[in-house]
Write an enzyme that holds these catalytic residues in place. Structure first.
Site, PDB file in Angstrom:
ATOM      1  N   ARG A  51       1.079   1.605   1.587  1.00 54.33           N
ATOM      2  CA  ARG A  51       1.947   0.712   1.172  1.00 54.33           C
ATOM      3  C   ARG A  51       1.194  -0.382   0.456  1.00 54.33           C
ATOM      4  NH1 ARG A  51       4.753   3.060   4.316  1.00 54.33           N
ATOM      5  NH2 ARG A  51       2.772   2.999   5.348  1.00 54.33           N
ATOM      6  N   THR A  52      -0.049  -0.773   1.155  1.00 54.56           N
ATOM      7  CA  THR A  52      -0.632  -2.004   0.728  1.00 54.56           C
ATOM      8  C   THR A  52      -1.185  -1.898  -0.499  1.00 54.56           C
ATOM      9  OG1 THR A  52      -1.054  -2.620   3.046  1.00 54.56           O
ATOM     10  CG2 THR A  52      -2.313  -3.843   1.488  1.00 54.56           C
ATOM     11  N   LYS A  80     -23.221   5.532  -1.571  1.00 61.13           N
ATOM     12  CA  LYS A  80     -24.718   5.540  -2.151  1.00 61.13           C
ATOM     13  C   LYS A  80     -25.342   4.343  -1.198  1.00 61.13           C
ATOM     14  CE  LYS A  80     -23.600   7.201  -6.686  1.00 61.13           C
ATOM     15  NZ  LYS A  80     -23.463   6.753  -8.192  1.00 61.13           N
ATOM     16  N   ARG A 101      -9.605  -4.011   1.036  1.00 56.02           N
ATOM     17  CA  ARG A 101      -9.414  -3.467   2.280  1.00 56.02           C
ATOM     18  C   ARG A 101     -10.583  -2.974   2.753  1.00 56.02           C
ATOM     19  NH1 ARG A 101      -4.556  -0.129   4.645  1.00 56.02           N
ATOM     20  NH2 ARG A 101      -3.886  -2.339   4.860  1.00 56.02           N
ATOM     21  N   HIS A 129      -4.514  -9.420   8.388  1.00 54.83           N
ATOM     22  CA  HIS A 129      -3.871  -8.921   7.200  1.00 54.83           C
ATOM     23  C   HIS A 129      -2.979  -9.629   6.556  1.00 54.83           C
ATOM     24  CE1 HIS A 129      -2.282  -5.774   4.771  1.00 54.83           C
ATOM     25  NE2 HIS A 129      -1.886  -4.863   5.652  1.00 54.83           N
TER      26      HIS A 129
END
Ligand code: NCD
Length: 306
Positions: A51-52, A80, A101, A129
């Site tokens: 969703r986000t 890396k 995120r 959030h």
């Protein structure tokens, strides 16, 4: 230049303006269809999301802009060993705004300190959030008419659930908000929120273990998933994962105009039979998430549409 790390980065007045803008976008989407032409949004997701990430991308596409990014740490140079500070310096050359995120608390904040473009915290570990909170505020205000004068039950994983933490911070700024915290002992709201926020600010709250006991007094029930990925031990997760299941029978105990919200994804905590109840608002909530992210992108890019 502004970033968004916590819902408190906006004052109550600024939030009102942002939610007004989101409601205008909902009503007149065509007015905004080219507002971000030539602009690019980077989505840097080091943790899973449906969703986000997709609602950010849909938001930018709806505004006529374009999107680029990665959806897991393994597919970025983090694999890396690149730091988020270096990654954001580079992304700043490619995009105009970035949603990030990360599983580590504070990673988007570190990125924002090195960034030359606005950075939005799209969820950092078990911490915050803010864009889910903007979504929740828009949903509550649009469907209830105001953000104050509510009794809200927060149910499930109140310990690791970052959406709950951000929502508590945001809602205490409105008058006459009362919290009913519904969780098993092990998943209670962390003391740094219970004591330093709720008690310190004299916000009325109660803690209960049984959802049935709380149901009749709630104006809003905010269900959450038990956050599997934040558990140290699988046995604890298995023991707690089905602690709450909202069923049709439990809905009968609730007010006729109570709203059920959930940030989604749902696992078992809301039975699918509840989806047809007119009080189930979680899929409408996901739609509001697109409007509010469109409003946020316009606000952070300082783009005004007449
Ligand atoms: C939430 C999250 O990522 O914290 N999901 C979302 O963004 N809508 C809730 C969750 O994962 O349980």
């Amino acid at each position: 230049m502004r970033h968004l790390m916590s819902p408190l980065d906006f004052s109550v007045e600024e939030l009102d303006a942002l939610l007004d803008l989101a409601n205008d976008i909902e009503k007149y989407p065509e007015k905004y269809a080219h507002a971000c032409a030539g602009k690019k949004l980077a989505t840097c997701f080091y943790e899973p999301s449906t969703r986000t990430r997709l609602s950010f991308e849909a938001a930018m596409l709806n505004l006529g802009g374009s999107v680029l990014g990665f959806s897991s740490a393994d597919s970025s140079s983090a694999a890396k060993g690149e730091s988020v500070s270096d990654t954001i310096r580079v992304i700043s050359c490619y995009a105009d705004i970035c949603a990030m995120r990360h599983p580590k608390e504070g990673a988007p904040l570190v990125a924002s300190q090195k960034s030359t473009i606005p950075v939005i915290n799209a969820g950092d570990g078990g911490h915050q959030h803010p864009t889910q909170t903007l979504t929740d505020l828009l949903t509550i205000r649009s469907l209830k008419g105001e953000l104050g004068n509510i009794t809200i039950g927060l149910c499930g994983d109140l310990k690791f659930g970052r959406t709950v933490h951000s929502l508590i911070h945001a809602l205490i700024r409105y008058p006459n908000v009362r919290f009913v915290l519904i969780s098993p002992e092990e998943l209670r709201v962390p003391s740094y929120i219970r004591e330093d926020v709720l008690e310190a600010k004299h916000i009325p709250y109660t803690e209960v273990e049984r959802l049935e006991d709380a149901m009749p007094e709630l104006d809003i029930l905010y269900m959450t998933r038990v956050q599997k990925e934040r558990f140290f031990n699988e046995e604890d997760y298995i023991r707690l994962k089905d602690y709450y299941v909202l069923t049709k029978a439990k809905m009968e105990l609730a007010k006729k105009d109570m709203l059920v919200l959930h940030p989604l994804p749902r696992v078992n905590e809301i039975s699918v039979e509840v989806d047809d109840d007119p009080r189930a608002a979680y899929f409408r909530q996901a739609q509001y998430g697109v409007y509010v992210r469109m409003a946020l992108i316009l606000t952070l890019l300082e783009i005004k549409v007449e």
